[in-house]
Design a protein around this motif. Structure first.
Motif, mmCIF file in Angstrom:
data_model
loop_
_atom_site.group_PDB
_atom_site.id
_atom_site.type_symbol
_atom_site.label_atom_id
_atom_site.label_comp_id
_atom_site.label_asym_id
_atom_site.label_seq_id
_atom_site.Cartn_x
_atom_site.Cartn_y
_atom_site.Cartn_z
ATOM 1 N N VAL A 1 6.602 12.581 -0.380
ATOM 2 C CA VAL A 1 7.283 11.311 -0.583
ATOM 3 C C VAL A 1 6.231 10.220 -0.719
ATOM 4 N N VAL A 2 6.280 9.493 -1.817
ATOM 5 C CA VAL A 2 5.438 8.310 -1.959
ATOM 6 C C VAL A 2 6.244 7.154 -1.383
ATOM 7 N N MET A 3 5.669 6.508 -0.369
ATOM 8 C CA MET A 3 6.356 5.400 0.275
ATOM 9 C C MET A 3 5.370 4.254 0.473
ATOM 10 N N ARG A 4 5.863 3.059 0.208
ATOM 11 C CA ARG A 4 5.058 1.883 0.457
ATOM 12 C C ARG A 4 5.034 1.576 1.954
ATOM 13 N N ARG A 5 4.087 0.769 2.363
ATOM 14 C CA ARG A 5 3.962 0.408 3.776
ATOM 15 C C ARG A 5 5.197 -0.336 4.276
ATOM 16 N N GLU B 1 -2.347 23.665 -2.903
ATOM 17 C CA GLU B 1 -1.015 23.212 -3.311
ATOM 18 C C GLU B 1 -0.867 21.709 -3.099
ATOM 19 N N ILE B 2 -1.426 21.186 -2.031
ATOM 20 C CA ILE B 2 -1.370 19.740 -1.806
ATOM 21 C C ILE B 2 -2.169 19.014 -2.895
ATOM 22 N N LEU B 3 -3.310 19.563 -3.274
ATOM 23 C CA LEU B 3 -4.077 18.982 -4.379
ATOM 24 C C LEU B 3 -3.256 18.994 -5.672
ATOM 25 N N ARG B 4 -2.576 20.080 -5.928
ATOM 26 C CA ARG B 4 -1.748 20.195 -7.135
ATOM 27 C C ARG B 4 -0.610 19.164 -7.098
ATOM 28 N N MET B 5 0.011 19.001 -5.924
ATOM 29 C CA MET B 5 1.102 18.036 -5.797
ATOM 30 C C MET B 5 0.602 16.614 -6.086
ATOM 31 N N TYR B 6 -0.560 16.280 -5.538
ATOM 32 C CA TYR B 6 -1.132 14.953 -5.763
ATOM 33 C C TYR B 6 -1.406 14.734 -7.253
ATOM 34 N N GLU B 7 -2.022 15.726 -7.890
ATOM 35 C CA GLU B 7 -2.330 15.614 -9.314
ATOM 36 C C GLU B 7 -1.062 15.528 -10.157
ATOM 37 N N LYS B 8 -0.041 16.273 -9.770
ATOM 38 C CA LYS B 8 1.228 16.268 -10.500
ATOM 39 C C LYS B 8 1.877 14.878 -10.472
ATOM 40 N N LEU B 9 1.695 14.164 -9.375
ATOM 41 C CA LEU B 9 2.247 12.808 -9.291
ATOM 42 C C LEU B 9 1.633 11.870 -10.325
ATOM 43 N N ASN B 10 0.319 12.061 -10.597
ATOM 44 C CA ASN B 10 -0.403 11.184 -11.517
ATOM 45 C C ASN B 10 -0.213 9.718 -11.121
ATOM 46 N N ARG B 11 -0.502 9.451 -9.830
ATOM 47 C CA ARG B 11 -0.301 8.112 -9.270
ATOM 48 C C ARG B 11 -1.605 7.584 -8.687
ATOM 49 N N PRO B 12 -2.397 6.868 -9.475
ATOM 50 C CA PRO B 12 -3.646 6.317 -8.943
ATOM 51 C C PRO B 12 -3.426 5.235 -7.894
ATOM 52 N N ASP B 13 -2.171 4.769 -7.734
ATOM 53 C CA ASP B 13 -1.879 3.749 -6.728
ATOM 54 C C ASP B 13 -1.636 4.328 -5.332
ATOM 55 N N VAL B 14 -1.626 5.654 -5.196
ATOM 56 C CA VAL B 14 -1.491 6.272 -3.878
ATOM 57 C C VAL B 14 -2.829 6.133 -3.162
ATOM 58 N N SER B 15 -2.804 5.485 -2.002
ATOM 59 C CA SER B 15 -4.034 5.118 -1.296
ATOM 60 C C SER B 15 -4.417 6.047 -0.154
ATOM 61 N N ILE C 1 0.854 -1.191 0.000
ATOM 62 C CA ILE C 1 0.000 0.000 0.000
ATOM 63 C C ILE C 1 0.893 1.246 0.000
ATOM 64 N N ARG C 2 0.551 2.208 -0.851
ATOM 65 C CA ARG C 2 1.359 3.417 -0.995
ATOM 66 C C ARG C 2 0.618 4.626 -0.451
ATOM 67 N N GLY C 3 1.386 5.483 0.200
ATOM 68 C CA GLY C 3 0.847 6.734 0.697
ATOM 69 C C GLY C 3 1.725 7.888 0.278
ATOM 70 N N LEU C 4 1.140 9.066 0.232
ATOM 71 C CA LEU C 4 1.878 10.296 -0.040
ATOM 72 C C LEU C 4 2.022 11.035 1.273
ATOM 73 N N ALA C 5 3.248 11.172 1.755
ATOM 74 C CA ALA C 5 3.532 11.921 2.982
ATOM 75 C C ALA C 5 4.052 13.298 2.597
ATOM 76 N N ILE C 6 3.535 14.336 3.267
ATOM 77 C CA ILE C 6 3.907 15.713 2.945
ATOM 78 C C ILE C 6 4.388 16.418 4.204
ATOM 79 N N ALA C 7 5.542 17.088 4.073
ATOM 80 C CA ALA C 7 6.105 17.889 5.164
ATOM 81 C C ALA C 7 6.675 19.165 4.558
ATOM 82 N N GLU C 8 6.994 20.127 5.415
ATOM 83 C CA GLU C 8 7.452 21.423 4.920
ATOM 84 C C GLU C 8 8.735 21.876 5.593
ATOM 85 N N SER C 9 9.338 22.902 5.007
ATOM 86 C CA SER C 9 10.483 23.571 5.613
ATOM 87 C C SER C 9 10.513 25.013 5.118
ATOM 88 N N PHE C 10 10.815 25.938 6.037
ATOM 89 C CA PHE C 10 10.945 27.351 5.676
ATOM 90 C C PHE C 10 11.800 28.048 6.728
#
Length: 188
Positions: free
Chosen positions: A32-36, A58-72, A11-20
């Motif tokens: 980061v797309v990472m499997r379980r 922006e998170i929606l845009r990032m998800y769409e940019k990946l074009n990864r239907p396997d992200v659960s 199972i794959r997930g998209l994890a999002i974190a920030e830095s500034f």
């Protein structure tokens, strides 16, 4: 609508974190797309405005940019990022139709006072913040507490998933890698 299929090893997930930095106008978001089983399977980068209102889009845009239907699912480090840029996890869930999990590591009090301090007309930000569901505290197998908000999945599934993704401390491995990537890009 997809559900968390925790029986699947890959199972794959998209994890999002920030830095500034305090002197930045934008915050770097790293996904980061990472499997379980903790195998990294992809990256995506985005930016949000400090003290802005563009984090959710922006998170929606990032998800769409990946074009990864396997992200659960999407796992986000924080709900209020980039100096009070609030992520609407309900909107993310409605648009993506996959489970959304936001994780924080400390019990935070007084956010309304902080919003009043940072914004002249803070009422809209306060109203947006109040829309967020109350966080739920989870004790991980590592004996650390985390606080989560979730949409599209059960609390027991979230706890099981986070226990599998957290090898030490309180930060799940996909989020830790996303944080490292965001920081590296920021400093580059």
């Amino acid at each position: 609508m997809r559900h968390l299929h925790l029986e699947k090893k890959g199972i794959r997930g998209l994890a999002i974190a920030e830095s500034f930095t305090q002197h930045s106008k934008k915050s770097i978001l790293a996904g980061v797309v990472m499997r379980r089983d903790l195998i990294i399977d992809g990256f995506v980068i985005g930016k949000t405005t400090l003290s802005g209102d563009d984090a959710t889009d922006e998170i929606l845009r990032m998800y769409e940019k990946l074009n990864r239907p396997d992200v659960s699912y999407v796992l986000i480090s924080g709900v209020i990022i980039s100096l009070y840029n609030i992520i609407d996890i309900q909107k993310l869930y409605k648009k993506l139709q996959i489970p959304i999990i936001a994780i924080t590591y400390n019990d935070s009090l007084g956010i309304e006072d902080a919003l009043k301090y940072h914004f002249n007309d803070a009422q809209s930000k306060i109203n947006e913040y109040k829309k967020l569901e109350e966080r739920t505290r989870i004790k991980l197998d590592t004996n650390f507490d985390v606080y989560i908000r979730n949409e599209g999945c059960t609390l027991s599934d979230v706890q099981k998933l986070l226990n599998e993704l957290t090898t030490q401390g309180s930060i799940p491995e996909p989020v830790r890698v996303a944080q490292l990537l965001a920081r590296t890009i920021l400093l580059d």
